[in-house]
Scaffold this active site. Structure first.
Site, PDB file in Angstrom:
ATOM      1  N   LYS A  44     108.321  41.798  29.406  1.00 30.10           N
ATOM      2  CA  LYS A  44     107.120  41.167  28.899  1.00 30.10           C
ATOM      3  C   LYS A  44     107.484  39.849  28.226  1.00 30.10           C
ATOM      4  O   LYS A  44     108.634  39.598  27.938  1.00 30.10           O
ATOM      5  CB  LYS A  44     106.420  42.085  27.887  1.00 30.10           C
ATOM      6  CG  LYS A  44     105.860  43.339  28.541  1.00 30.10           C
ATOM      7  CD  LYS A  44     105.098  44.243  27.570  1.00 30.10           C
ATOM      8  CE  LYS A  44     104.156  43.519  26.694  1.00 30.10           C
ATOM      9  NZ  LYS A  44     103.189  42.676  27.406  1.00 30.10           N
ATOM     10  N   GLU A  49     103.709  41.624  20.426  1.00 28.09           N
ATOM     11  CA  GLU A  49     103.448  42.729  21.362  1.00 28.09           C
ATOM     12  C   GLU A  49     104.375  43.908  21.063  1.00 28.09           C
ATOM     13  O   GLU A  49     103.958  45.068  21.064  1.00 28.09           O
ATOM     14  CB  GLU A  49     103.637  42.261  22.800  1.00 28.09           C
ATOM     15  CG  GLU A  49     102.568  41.268  23.233  1.00 28.09           C
ATOM     16  CD  GLU A  49     102.804  40.657  24.599  1.00 28.09           C
ATOM     17  OE1 GLU A  49     101.834  40.136  25.158  1.00 28.09           O
ATOM     18  OE2 GLU A  49     103.937  40.686  25.103  1.00 28.09           O
TER      19      GLU A  49
HETATM   20  C1  5RP Z   1     102.513  38.065  27.369  1.00 30.84           C
HETATM   21  C2  5RP Z   1     102.849  39.225  28.224  1.00 30.84           C
HETATM   22  C3  5RP Z   1     101.923  39.566  29.321  1.00 30.84           C
HETATM   23  O1  5RP Z   1     101.569  40.905  29.222  1.00 30.84           O
HETATM   24  C4  5RP Z   1     102.576  39.322  30.637  1.00 30.84           C
HETATM   25  O2  5RP Z   1     103.063  38.005  30.668  1.00 30.84           O
HETATM   26  C5  5RP Z   1     101.621  39.546  31.811  1.00 30.84           C
HETATM   27  O3  5RP Z   1     100.663  38.543  31.822  1.00 30.84           O
HETATM   28  P1  5RP Z   1      99.568  38.444  32.959  1.00 30.84           P
HETATM   29  O4  5RP Z   1      98.648  39.598  32.771  1.00 30.84           O
HETATM   30  O5  5RP Z   1      98.904  37.108  32.707  1.00 30.84           O
HETATM   31  O6  5RP Z   1     100.273  38.472  34.293  1.00 30.84           O
HETATM   32  O7  5RP Z   1     103.831  39.894  28.056  1.00 30.84           O
HETATM   33  O8  5RP Z   1     103.505  37.794  26.442  1.00 30.84           O
END
Ligand code: 5RP
Length: 217
Positions: free
Chosen positions: A94, A103
């Protein structure tokens, strides 16, 4: 179905786990934005949400959700978030959106973590997606050298500052055969705030949207 429709499908499916009166943890990214849109249309009334980024806070407030400080919320029943990659053990990469630290804190403080993804995010081995590492600015070069010695190719995310005022190194070409060990090793480097490997505390449920519908696992 295109990827945006799949994200929407995953976001809608997560709503079946949300109850009126919950204090809900909410992640960051385009899939989570779909979830927030679906939440707005659902008529569900949260007591409040705990948000993982300034962007998510703004979006939640725009649909009338009260955003609480995690310090006042205690243990959360549920956290809903996306991922850049997820493997069969529900371990994730992530931080593509740069919100990895908040997160990871909310994930740690939640009883259940539901990961919402489209099928393109599901992998056999983590690491094709460059691994985000949030670093204190003065540690950037030192941490980058350590990441090279671990076999990766770190690249500074240009022009990006996290909500915590830090930098992101995106690490390419890491061979992540033991995600739990690598998470611990990178987290232990001086100057690292958080690594975007969510292996020690992975997801409890993955909602994967495919052309044929949604699969929970
Ligand atoms: C943000 C994250 C998001 O969950 C990850 O990048 C996925 O993003 P998306 O739903 O736009 O593909 O970890 O820090």
């Amino acid at each position: 179905m295109d990827q945006n429709q799949l994200k929407r499908l995953a976001g809608e499916a997560a709503l079946t786990h949300v109850r009126d009166g919950m204090v809900l943890g909410v992640g960051t990214g385009s899939t989570v934005n779909c979830f927030i849109d679906a939440l707005a249309e659902s008529g569900l009334q949260l007591e409040a949400a705990v948000s993982s980024s300034e962007a998510t806070t703004e979006r939640l407030k725009s649909i009338g959700v009260t955003v609480s400080d995690l310090n006042n919320a205690g243990t959360l029943e549920l956290y809903v978030d996306g991922a850049d990659e997820v493997d069969a053990h529900k371990r994730m990469i992530k931080g593509g959106g740069g919100a990895l630290t908040r997160e990871k804190i909310i994930a740690a403080a939640s009883r259940r973590f539901i990961c919402i993804v489209d099928h393109t995010k599901v992998v056999d081995v983590l690491g094709r997606f460059p691994l985000p590492v949030e670093v204190i600015p003065m540690a950037r070069s030192y941490v980058a050298r350590q990441l090279v010695s671990l076999g990766g190719q770190p690249e500074l995310r240009e022009g990006f500052e996290t909500d915590n005022g830090n930098l992101i190194l995106d690490v390419h070409n890491l061979s992540i055969t033991d995600p739990v060990a690598l998470e611990q090793e990178i987290n232990a480097l001086a100057g690292v705030v958080t690594v975007g490997l969510f292996a020690r505390r992975g997801a409890d449920l993955v909602i994967e949207a495919q052309g044929s519908g949604v699969r929970d696992w």
